[in-house]
Design a protein around this motif. Structure first.
Motif, PDB file in Angstrom:
ATOM      1  N   LYS A   1       0.882  -1.290   0.025  1.00 17.15           N
ATOM      2  CA  LYS A   1       0.074   0.007   0.056  1.00 17.15           C
ATOM      3  C   LYS A   1       0.954   1.139  -0.064  1.00 17.15           C
ATOM      4  O   LYS A   1       0.560   2.072  -0.754  1.00 17.15           O
TER       5      LYS A   1
ATOM      6  N   ASN B   1       2.522   1.814  -3.454  1.00 22.08           N
ATOM      7  CA  ASN B   1       1.491   1.932  -4.216  1.00 22.08           C
ATOM      8  C   ASN B   1       1.472   3.670  -4.171  1.00 22.08           C
ATOM      9  O   ASN B   1       1.250   4.400  -5.148  1.00 22.08           O
ATOM     10  N   ASN B   2       1.234   4.087  -2.911  1.00 23.55           N
ATOM     11  CA  ASN B   2       1.052   5.440  -2.618  1.00 23.55           C
ATOM     12  C   ASN B   2       2.245   6.383  -2.615  1.00 23.55           C
ATOM     13  O   ASN B   2       2.146   7.685  -3.377  1.00 23.55           O
TER      14      ASN B   2
ATOM     15  N   LYS C   1       4.451   5.753  -5.491  1.00 19.72           N
ATOM     16  CA  LYS C   1       4.303   5.790  -6.861  1.00 19.72           C
ATOM     17  C   LYS C   1       3.455   7.006  -7.225  1.00 19.72           C
ATOM     18  O   LYS C   1       3.738   7.856  -8.342  1.00 19.72           O
ATOM     19  N   ASN C   2       2.274   6.936  -6.760  1.00 25.01           N
ATOM     20  CA  ASN C   2       1.222   8.138  -6.921  1.00 25.01           C
ATOM     21  C   ASN C   2       1.490   9.494  -6.591  1.00 25.01           C
ATOM     22  O   ASN C   2       1.494  10.212  -7.333  1.00 25.01           O
ATOM     23  N   ALA C   3       2.237   9.659  -5.429  1.00 23.59           N
ATOM     24  CA  ALA C   3       2.949  10.737  -4.943  1.00 23.59           C
ATOM     25  C   ALA C   3       3.972  11.417  -6.064  1.00 23.59           C
ATOM     26  O   ALA C   3       3.876  12.561  -6.126  1.00 23.59           O
TER      27      ALA C   3
ATOM     28  N   THR D   1       4.398  10.632  -9.159  1.00 20.95           N
ATOM     29  CA  THR D   1       3.691  10.843 -10.363  1.00 20.95           C
ATOM     30  C   THR D   1       2.958  12.298 -10.176  1.00 20.95           C
ATOM     31  O   THR D   1       3.062  13.121 -11.128  1.00 20.95           O
ATOM     32  N   GLU D   2       2.296  12.753  -9.266  1.00 22.39           N
ATOM     33  CA  GLU D   2       1.731  13.669  -9.067  1.00 22.39           C
ATOM     34  C   GLU D   2       2.637  14.770  -8.779  1.00 22.39           C
ATOM     35  O   GLU D   2       2.614  16.074  -9.346  1.00 22.39           O
TER      36      GLU D   2
ATOM     37  N   ARG E   1       3.860  15.768 -12.467  1.00 19.12           N
ATOM     38  CA  ARG E   1       2.980  16.501 -13.052  1.00 19.12           C
ATOM     39  C   ARG E   1       3.040  18.163 -12.760  1.00 19.12           C
ATOM     40  O   ARG E   1       2.848  18.701 -13.423  1.00 19.12           O
TER      41      ARG E   1
ATOM     42  N   ILE F   1       2.682  10.016   1.346  1.00 19.42           N
ATOM     43  CA  ILE F   1       2.339   8.490   1.016  1.00 19.42           C
ATOM     44  C   ILE F   1       1.492   7.849   2.188  1.00 19.42           C
ATOM     45  O   ILE F   1       1.002   6.777   2.101  1.00 19.42           O
TER      46      ILE F   1
ATOM     47  N   GLN G   1      -2.329   8.489   3.030  1.00 17.64           N
ATOM     48  CA  GLN G   1      -3.234   8.988   2.517  1.00 17.64           C
ATOM     49  C   GLN G   1      -4.679   8.792   3.577  1.00 17.64           C
ATOM     50  O   GLN G   1      -4.841   8.160   4.432  1.00 17.64           O
TER      51      GLN G   1
END
Length: 269
Positions: A14, A17-18, A20-22, A24-25, A28, A135, A137
């Motif tokens: 978990k 994955n968080n 990785k998303n962080a 990516t954001e 961006r 990371i 959430q």
């Protein structure tokens, strides 16, 4: 405090994955800032190419309010010092590099202060985007567990310390990125300064003025585009350092939950 292998693996997956998303954001947001800065710099290049010679002549090379009888000494001293001059009593400070950087700096001023505000945060500030990245959430499915509550606190503490450190890095790099415009100009103008500094004899002032004006004219396209590139490269380097630091530190924080065999204490030690 101990927890099962299955739970530990679930926590790690978990968090990974968080992360990785962080990242990516964060990437961006950096891309958007980069594009805005690029647009402003491009406008600055155009304005600089169009106005730089006239501005430099009016403000510093051939100013109307100077006494030409002594100004040749000032201009020569400026050339010998790579475009910068200050009088012995500091009542006069002249900088041709800063003068030439004016139009680029004016073009990015508003956007730059949105990215790197002097006080507080703006909607587009780099610090605000950093503060949002996490990371941990709010909808974490593990948050009701007392054991996992301590995990989140541990991660969050490490994360906050890292953000504070990265915030200081951003502040330190702000001036470096902004001043790279005049630094690039100084380097590009170097040969012209050296040539003008060697002039002596009759009509020294006029000859130095012509050399400086001609040098600016011949270099202006490459010089300002190179200055733009330097700003963007330094900003991109800052992005890479921030992302790498965030990723590596958060992965280290997740290490106690990485192994999938045996029982492990919550924080290892």
């Amino acid at each position: 405090m101990y927890f099962k292998v299955e739970t530990k693996a679930k926590v790690h997956d978990k968090l990974a994955n968080n992360l990785k998303n962080a990242l990516t954001e964060l990437d961006r947001q950096f891309v958007q800032i980069y594009e805005n800065l690029d647009k402003c710099l491009s406008e600055g290049v155009q304005n600089s190419v169009r106005l730089c010679v006239a501005t430099a002549q009016k403000e510093l090379i051939e100013p109307d309010n100077r006494d030409n009888r002594g100004f040749h000494k000032t201009l020569k001293a400026l050339c010998k010092n790579k475009g910068h001059y200050w009088s012995k009593n500091w009542c006069m400070i002249l900088d041709l590099n800063e003068c030439l950087a004016t139009h680029m700096q004016e073009s990015i001023y508003e956007e730059f202060n949105q990215i790197f505000p002097v006080n507080g945060e703006t909607e587009r500030s780099l610090q605000k985007h950093l503060d949002k990245v996490s990371i941990i959430q709010s909808d974490n499915t593990f948050c009701r567990s007392s054991m996992l509550y301590h995990i989140q606190n541990f991660i969050k503490t490490r994360e906050n310390k890292l953000k504070a450190s990265l915030g200081r890095k951003v502040i330190n790099r702000k001036k470096e990125i902004y001043s790279s415009i005049s630094t690039t100009i100084r380097e590009k103008m170097g040969t012209g300064y050296e040539k003008a500094a060697k002039i002596h004899g009759k009509n020294t002032l006029k000859k130095m003025q012509k050399i400086l004006s001609d040098t600016i004219e011949s270099l202006k396209d490459d010089m300002f585009n190179e200055a733009k590139t330097e700003v963007l490269e330094r900003f991109n380097n800052l992005k890479l350092e921030i992302k790498d630091a965030f990723e590596s530190e958060m992965k280290r924080s997740m290490e106690p939950f990485h192994l999938h065999t045996g029982k492990t204490t919550l924080l290892g030690k």
